[in-house]
Structures are given as structure tokens and as C-alpha cells.
Design an enzyme around this catalytic site. Structure first.
Site, short mmCIF file in Angstrom:
data_model
loop_
_atom_site.label_atom_id
_atom_site.label_comp_id
_atom_site.label_asym_id
_atom_site.label_seq_id
_atom_site.Cartn_x
_atom_site.Cartn_y
_atom_site.Cartn_z
CG HIS A 185 -1.88 1.07 1.37
ND1 HIS A 185 -3.21 0.80 1.57
CD2 HIS A 185 -1.78 2.41 1.33
CE1 HIS A 185 -3.89 1.93 1.65
NE2 HIS A 185 -3.01 2.94 1.51
CG LEU A 186 1.78 5.57 -2.20
CD1 LEU A 186 3.11 5.38 -2.91
CD2 LEU A 186 0.93 6.56 -2.96
CG HIS A 187 4.23 2.78 3.10
ND1 HIS A 187 4.00 1.66 2.33
CD2 HIS A 187 5.40 2.55 3.75
CE1 HIS A 187 4.98 0.79 2.52
NE2 HIS A 187 5.85 1.32 3.37
CB VAL A 188 5.51 9.06 2.10
CG1 VAL A 188 6.72 9.98 2.28
CG2 VAL A 188 5.01 9.11 0.68
#
Length: 139
Positions: free
Chosen positions: A98-101
């Protein structure tokens, strides 16, 4: 919000799994990493399930990275960090798909030293130019 079944971060966004929430806005959420590099290490995720940066709709990029910018500023103003490290992985080394920064507070001599993988060199200037041209052509 569109969630993905079995996604740890979607479960956090939906309130099904506990997290120490740092930012809770209609389009994104940020929470503390459970295995931080340094205390305050925060993960910023879109509420909608996108696996990689390439999946994130272009119209959301500015707003999403605006949240990352605010978090980076908070590392300095709230945690008295000298700066921050802001990074993301796409597929490789992405422990949750899941896209995460990652927004991590940093200070001089904090023990974090760059990246921990071997560096390479181009065989020639021509090879480097070829890589640059191929990448540029795709943009």
C-alpha cells in the site's frame, strides 16, 4: 475510500487495527511506524488503496506530498530534529503493498548512514547517456 482485503494499512485507515495516528484528513492518514528508525518515524498513506506511486492519480500528487511536506516540517518544529528523511519504496522493499511515505526525524550523527546497498558505475559516459536518453524519452 477503496480498500484492499487483507491490507494492513487499509485496516488501520478503516479503524480495524490500532495505530498512533498523527494525521487524519479526508484523503490521507499518517501514523507512527511500529518499528521506527527513530522515535517519531511516521508513515503517510492515501486512504484509498494504491500499491505504488505510479498508481496514485496525478491530481492527488500535490495534495498528498503537501501532507508529507507538513509532516517533515513537524519533525523539526515539534521533535526538535535538525531535518528529516522522506522516502518511499515501490514494490521492492515495500513491506506493505500500500503506497506509503516514510517521514523520519534526523539529526547529525544519529547513526543513519545513507543507503546500505552497493553503488555501481557506468562502463562509459556513452552508457550513462544512453540510460538518460531512454528514461527521458519515456517521460
Amino acid at each position: 475510500m477503496v480498500a484492499s482485503e487483507g491490507c494492513l494499512f487499509c485496516e488501520i485507515v478503516k479503524g480495524e487495527r490500532p495505530a498512533h495516528v498523527v494525521l487524519d484528513v479526508p484523503d490521507a492518514m499518517a501514523f507512527l511506524d511500529t518499528r521506527p528508525l527513530f522515535k517519531g518515524h511516521t508513515l503517510l498513506v492515501p486512504r484509498t488503496h494504491y500499491e505504488t506511486l505510479g498508481d496514485l492519480p496525478p491530481e492527488f500528487l500535490g495534495e498528498f506530498f503537501g501532507h508529507a511536506r507538513r509532516l517533515a516540517g513537524a519533525m523539526e518544529s515539534v521533535l526538535d530534529a535538525a531535518g528529516s528523511f522522506v522516502a518511499m519504496n515501490n514494490r521492492i522493499s515495500q513491506s506493505v503493498p500500500h503506497l506509503h511515505v516514510h517521514v523520519v526525524p534526523r539529526n547529525k550523527k544519529d547513526g543513519l548512514r545513507g543507503f546500505f546497498w552497493p553503488r555501481q558505475k557506468y562502463d562509459s559516459d556513452a552508457e550513462a547517456a544512453d540510460y538518460a536518453a531512454r528514461l527521458a524519452a519515456s517521460l
